[in-house]
Design a protein around this motif. Structure first.
Motif, PDB file in Angstrom:
ATOM      1  N   PRO A   8       0.800  -1.217   0.000  1.00 38.76           N
ATOM      2  CA  PRO A   8       0.000   0.000   0.000  1.00 38.76           C
ATOM      3  C   PRO A   8       0.833   1.268   0.000  1.00 38.76           C
ATOM      4  N   VAL A   9       2.056   1.182   0.518  1.00 35.93           N
ATOM      5  CA  VAL A   9       2.914   2.364   0.570  1.00 35.93           C
ATOM      6  C   VAL A   9       4.204   2.048  -0.178  1.00 35.93           C
ATOM      7  N   HIS A  10       4.437   2.754  -1.244  1.00 39.11           N
ATOM      8  CA  HIS A  10       5.669   2.555  -1.997  1.00 39.11           C
ATOM      9  C   HIS A  10       5.990   3.846  -2.741  1.00 39.11           C
ATOM     10  N   PRO A  11       7.256   4.097  -3.036  1.00 38.74           N
ATOM     11  CA  PRO A  11       7.596   5.307  -3.797  1.00 38.74           C
ATOM     12  C   PRO A  11       7.048   5.213  -5.222  1.00 38.74           C
ATOM     13  N   ALA A  12       6.484   6.296  -5.702  1.00 39.62           N
ATOM     14  CA  ALA A  12       5.978   6.310  -7.074  1.00 39.62           C
ATOM     15  C   ALA A  12       7.141   6.389  -8.053  1.00 39.62           C
ATOM     16  N   PRO A  13       7.020   5.765  -9.217  1.00 41.18           N
ATOM     17  CA  PRO A  13       8.087   5.904 -10.218  1.00 41.18           C
ATOM     18  C   PRO A  13       8.189   7.342 -10.704  1.00 41.18           C
ATOM     19  N   THR A  14       9.398   7.793 -10.948  1.00 40.57           N
ATOM     20  CA  THR A  14       9.612   9.139 -11.462  1.00 40.57           C
ATOM     21  C   THR A  14       9.572   9.108 -12.991  1.00 40.57           C
ATOM     22  N   TRP A  22      13.526   1.864  -9.738  1.00 45.70           N
ATOM     23  CA  TRP A  22      12.282   1.903  -8.949  1.00 45.70           C
ATOM     24  C   TRP A  22      12.211   0.731  -7.981  1.00 45.70           C
ATOM     25  N   LEU A  23      12.586  -0.456  -8.452  1.00 44.89           N
ATOM     26  CA  LEU A  23      12.564  -1.627  -7.579  1.00 44.89           C
ATOM     27  C   LEU A  23      13.517  -1.458  -6.399  1.00 44.89           C
ATOM     28  N   ARG A  24      14.668  -0.893  -6.654  1.00 51.50           N
ATOM     29  CA  ARG A  24      15.630  -0.677  -5.574  1.00 51.50           C
ATOM     30  C   ARG A  24      15.046   0.283  -4.537  1.00 51.50           C
ATOM     31  N   ARG A  25      14.348   1.304  -4.977  1.00 53.14           N
ATOM     32  CA  ARG A  25      13.761   2.266  -4.044  1.00 53.14           C
ATOM     33  C   ARG A  25      12.618   1.631  -3.254  1.00 53.14           C
ATOM     34  N   HIS A  61       3.274  -7.719 -14.876  1.00 55.90           N
ATOM     35  CA  HIS A  61       1.881  -7.851 -14.418  1.00 55.90           C
ATOM     36  C   HIS A  61       1.822  -8.074 -12.912  1.00 55.90           C
ATOM     37  N   GLU A  62       2.695  -8.914 -12.396  1.00 54.61           N
ATOM     38  CA  GLU A  62       2.728  -9.175 -10.958  1.00 54.61           C
ATOM     39  C   GLU A  62       3.078  -7.908 -10.187  1.00 54.61           C
ATOM     40  N   LEU A  63       4.023  -7.156 -10.700  1.00 62.50           N
ATOM     41  CA  LEU A  63       4.417  -5.908 -10.048  1.00 62.50           C
ATOM     42  C   LEU A  63       3.275  -4.889 -10.081  1.00 62.50           C
ATOM     43  N   ALA A  64       2.546  -4.855 -11.184  1.00 61.12           N
ATOM     44  CA  ALA A  64       1.400  -3.948 -11.281  1.00 61.12           C
ATOM     45  C   ALA A  64       0.324  -4.328 -10.269  1.00 61.12           C
ATOM     46  N   GLN A  65       0.111  -5.627 -10.086  1.00 60.33           N
ATOM     47  CA  GLN A  65      -0.871  -6.080  -9.111  1.00 60.33           C
ATOM     48  C   GLN A  65      -0.481  -5.666  -7.697  1.00 60.33           C
ATOM     49  N   ARG A  66       0.803  -5.708  -7.386  1.00 57.66           N
ATOM     50  CA  ARG A  66       1.266  -5.374  -6.036  1.00 57.66           C
ATOM     51  C   ARG A  66       1.236  -3.864  -5.764  1.00 57.66           C
ATOM     52  N   THR A  67       1.533  -3.075  -6.796  1.00 58.72           N
ATOM     53  CA  THR A  67       1.727  -1.637  -6.583  1.00 58.72           C
ATOM     54  C   THR A  67       0.549  -0.783  -7.024  1.00 58.72           C
ATOM     55  N   ASP A  71       0.250  -1.446 -15.847  1.00 54.39           N
ATOM     56  CA  ASP A  71       1.170  -2.368 -16.523  1.00 54.39           C
ATOM     57  C   ASP A  71       1.984  -1.654 -17.597  1.00 54.39           C
ATOM     58  N   HIS A  72       1.296  -0.849 -18.385  1.00 57.54           N
ATOM     59  CA  HIS A  72       1.946  -0.183 -19.517  1.00 57.54           C
ATOM     60  C   HIS A  72       3.060   0.734 -19.031  1.00 57.54           C
ATOM     61  N   ARG A  73       2.803   1.464 -17.954  1.00 53.16           N
ATOM     62  CA  ARG A  73       3.823   2.375 -17.442  1.00 53.16           C
ATOM     63  C   ARG A  73       5.038   1.610 -16.932  1.00 53.16           C
ATOM     64  N   ILE A  74       4.800   0.518 -16.246  1.00 53.18           N
ATOM     65  CA  ILE A  74       5.920  -0.287 -15.742  1.00 53.18           C
ATOM     66  C   ILE A  74       6.714  -0.876 -16.903  1.00 53.18           C
ATOM     67  N   GLN A  75       6.026  -1.362 -17.918  1.00 50.68           N
ATOM     68  CA  GLN A  75       6.713  -1.951 -19.064  1.00 50.68           C
ATOM     69  C   GLN A  75       7.628  -0.939 -19.728  1.00 50.68           C
ATOM     70  N   ARG A  76       7.195   0.335 -19.784  1.00 49.93           N
ATOM     71  CA  ARG A  76       7.998   1.374 -20.424  1.00 49.93           C
ATOM     72  C   ARG A  76       9.237   1.749 -19.601  1.00 49.93           C
ATOM     73  N   MET A  77       9.386   1.158 -18.418  1.00 54.05           N
ATOM     74  CA  MET A  77      10.571   1.414 -17.606  1.00 54.05           C
ATOM     75  C   MET A  77      11.727   0.493 -17.998  1.00 54.05           C
ATOM     76  N   SER A  78      11.493  -0.383 -18.965  1.00 49.79           N
ATOM     77  CA  SER A  78      12.543  -1.256 -19.486  1.00 49.79           C
ATOM     78  C   SER A  78      12.610  -1.096 -21.001  1.00 49.79           C
ATOM     79  N   LEU A  79      13.730  -1.461 -21.569  1.00 50.86           N
ATOM     80  CA  LEU A  79      13.923  -1.307 -23.012  1.00 50.86           C
ATOM     81  C   LEU A  79      12.905  -2.125 -23.795  1.00 50.86           C
TER      82      LEU A  79
END
Length: 320
Positions: A8-14, A22-25, A61-67, A71-79
């Protein structure tokens, strides 16, 4: 350490942040390591380089479910999230280089550059994985410092927010900045021509399009146009033929008496880091020269960089 099923509490991606950053943060927020976080998500340990290039299937998808982050925004954080815009595909193929860099021609006539097969090539992904960072971004954030996906690629020279030069990081330092915490490097200015090119690249990454003098083009076209110019600037003498003096002029106007880079041909991504940056700077100068009609390219798409005209551009539209 096991963290809860929902976070429920996590840093938002910049904006523009790389996935491993983002995962490290997130991991630090939960007093865990990156390995702990990967395990909690049900995945084996993965190097930051692999996460930023192509995360495991199902991971996004799993990360999107947790945070709760899209999904699309998370996917764009990788090449891999930028296929087929920035890269055609994530699986290297011998014909990938020719497919990507021979679609357009700007400085040299079409068909002048020979096809090349490079089995391990991926567009913009340097063979010597390195990180560059904006000193002002680091100075205005808190550890663990976020870093952008673009900082990992041989695509830009400057920070889109502060307009200063991205500074290289020692390999041993990785994504930590203890030396900058003691004494941050003085921000260095970027040549206006390179800054203009980088601003367009950032707009391509964020808005999906780029404004050229004669028309708006899709981001995928922009990435291939600048990669084409880079390849043309590094073309061999046998490929340049009678256009050799023109290529030399572009390099001379960029401040170099001759073509910069390794003596034997290799792709831009295989250059040493310093050579990649100088080539990007020369590319920005080349685009400026084309747009101001100081020099004229001999390729089909050179007209895209000419001042606006009322004449129809059916041929360019067909090529796009």
């Amino acid at each position: 350490m096991i963290v809860s099923r929902r976070w429920p509490v996590h840093p938002a991606p910049t904006p523009g942040e790389a996935l491993s950053s983002w995962l490290r943060r997130i991991a630090v927020r939960y007093h865990a390591s990156l390995d702990d976080l990967m395990s909690n998500l049900g995945y084996a340990r993965s190097e930051p380089k692999k996460l930023d290039a192509c995360p495991p299937p199902g991971f996004v998808h799993e990360l999107a479910q947790r945070t709760g982050v899209d999904d699309h925004r998370i996917q764009r954080m990788s090449l891999s999230g930028w296929t087929p815009w920035l890269v055609d595909q994530m699986e290297p193929a011998p014909e990938a280089f020719t497919t990507y860099t021979r679609q357009f021609s700007v400085l040299l006539p079409a068909g002048r550059r020979r096809p090349r097969e490079i089995t391990t090539w991926l567009a913009w992904l340097p063979s010597q994985w390195a990180i560059r960072a904006c000193p002002l971004c680091i100075a205005t954030s808190e550890p663990p410092y976020p870093y952008q996906l673009l900082w990992l690629l041989s695509l830009t020279l400057s920070c889109p927010f502060h307009g200063c030069l991205l500074e290289p990081r020692p390999k041993a330092a990785g994504h930590t900045f203890p030396d900058w915490e003691r004494k941050s490097p003085t921000p260095r200015p970027v040549p206006v021509t390179a800054l203009s090119m980088d601003n367009r690249t950032w707009h391509a990454m964020t808005a999906g399009s780029v404004e050229l003098p004669r028309r708006q083009v899709h981001a995928g076209i922009w990435f291939r146009l600048i990669r084409t110019i880079i390849d043309e600037l590094g073309a061999t003498l046998s490929e340049c033929r009678t256009a050799g003096p023109l290529i030399k002029r572009f390099w001379k106007e960029a401040g170099y008496p001759q073509r910069f880079g390794p003596r034997s041909w290799q792709p831009h991504e295989g250059y040493p880091p310093d050579a990649q940056l100088l080539t990007l700077e020369a590319t920005g100068t080349t685009i400026h020269l084309l747009e101001n009609k100081a020099l004229t390219g001999q390729g089909r798409e050179a007209a895209l960089f000419l001042p606006p005209t009322s004449a129809p551009l059916e041929e360019l539209q067909r090529n796009s």
